[in-house]
Design an enzyme around this catalytic site. Sequence first.
Site, short mmCIF file in Angstrom:
data_model
loop_
_atom_site.label_atom_id
_atom_site.label_comp_id
_atom_site.label_asym_id
_atom_site.label_seq_id
_atom_site.Cartn_x
_atom_site.Cartn_y
_atom_site.Cartn_z
N ASP A 1 -0.22 -0.89 -4.66
CA ASP A 1 0.40 -1.95 -5.05
C ASP A 1 -0.37 -2.41 -6.21
O ASP A 1 0.07 -2.07 -7.45
CB ASP A 1 0.27 -3.00 -3.98
N GLU B 1 -2.54 8.53 0.12
CA GLU B 1 -2.19 7.21 0.30
C GLU B 1 -0.59 7.03 0.82
O GLU B 1 0.05 7.72 0.31
CB GLU B 1 -2.56 6.25 -1.03
P1 IMP Z 1 -3.81 -2.26 -3.69
O1 IMP Z 1 -3.08 -1.17 -4.37
O2 IMP Z 1 -5.30 -2.29 -3.85
O3 IMP Z 1 -3.24 -3.66 -3.89
O4 IMP Z 1 -3.45 -2.15 -1.99
C1 IMP Z 1 -2.66 -1.50 -1.21
C2 IMP Z 1 -2.81 -1.80 0.08
O5 IMP Z 1 -2.07 -2.80 0.51
C3 IMP Z 1 -1.58 -0.60 0.84
O6 IMP Z 1 -2.88 0.47 0.97
C4 IMP Z 1 -1.33 -1.15 1.87
O7 IMP Z 1 -2.24 -1.21 3.18
C5 IMP Z 1 -1.20 -2.86 1.43
N1 IMP Z 1 0.29 -3.02 1.09
C6 IMP Z 1 0.47 -3.13 -0.28
N2 IMP Z 1 1.90 -3.30 -0.23
C7 IMP Z 1 2.45 -3.30 0.98
C8 IMP Z 1 3.78 -3.40 1.64
O8 IMP Z 1 4.79 -3.64 0.96
N3 IMP Z 1 3.93 -3.24 2.88
C9 IMP Z 1 2.84 -3.04 3.69
N4 IMP Z 1 1.32 -2.79 3.25
C10 IMP Z 1 1.21 -2.93 1.81
MG MG Z 2 -3.44 1.81 2.76
#
Ligand code: IMP
Ligand code: MG
Length: 184
Positions: free
Chosen positions: A107, A103
């Site tokens: 986040d 990955e």
């Molecule tokens: P989560 O961990 O399910 O919240 O999703 C993570 C996804 O959100 C990542 O794979 C990215 O595509 C997107 N994402 C999260 N933070 C950022 C950032 O700071 N910049 C660009 N994309 C982000």
């Molecule tokens: Mg992603």
Amino acid sequence: MDTTDMGDELKDVLITADQLDQRLQEMAADIDRDYAGKELLLVGVLRGAVMVMADLSRKIHTPSQMDWMAVSSYGSGTKSSGVVRILKDLDQDVTGRDVLIVEDIIDSGLTLSWLRANLLSRGANSVRIATALRKPAAAKVDVDVAYVGFEIPDEFVVGYGLDYAEKYRNLPFVGTLAPHVYAH
Ligand code: IMP
Ligand code: MG
């Protein structure tokens, strides 16, 4: 693409290309040590993981295959809900395989938590996660991440695969955007 192409849209360079390269080398060494004598199925999550996959996979000595998934998280606005839809599934069968999900960034961790459970339910022997970047919120979710490149502050970042409105993915470093880029 580099800093000069960014004009006033770049706030800061957070992680340089050299730092990324060096850290990925260390991660690859850890992965080779942990998977000694095994064969890996590297699973990249499109599209953000393209750069990490390309660089990390070339540093790994463990025999590896590569496959890709595209997922979309149902959610309101920018917050992911953890309910995931598969847009592109794997081409390979994961039964009995040692899978390493690759990955760009974690986040909330909700998407990965779902993905890991999904691959295990299909009979993967093991499913671990490698990510270039991790934000603080990820700590709140119970998803074990075996390999983390850099812990970064809770700021929106672009570059090295990460986009803002599909732009900046081809920056070789990770940077933060100037606030006026978001404003319009
Ligand atoms: P989560 O961990 O399910 O919240 O999703 C993570 C996804 O959100 C990542 O794979 C990215 O595509 C997107 N994402 C999260 N933070 C950022 C950032 O700071 N910049 C660009 N994309 C982000
Ligand atoms: Mg992603």
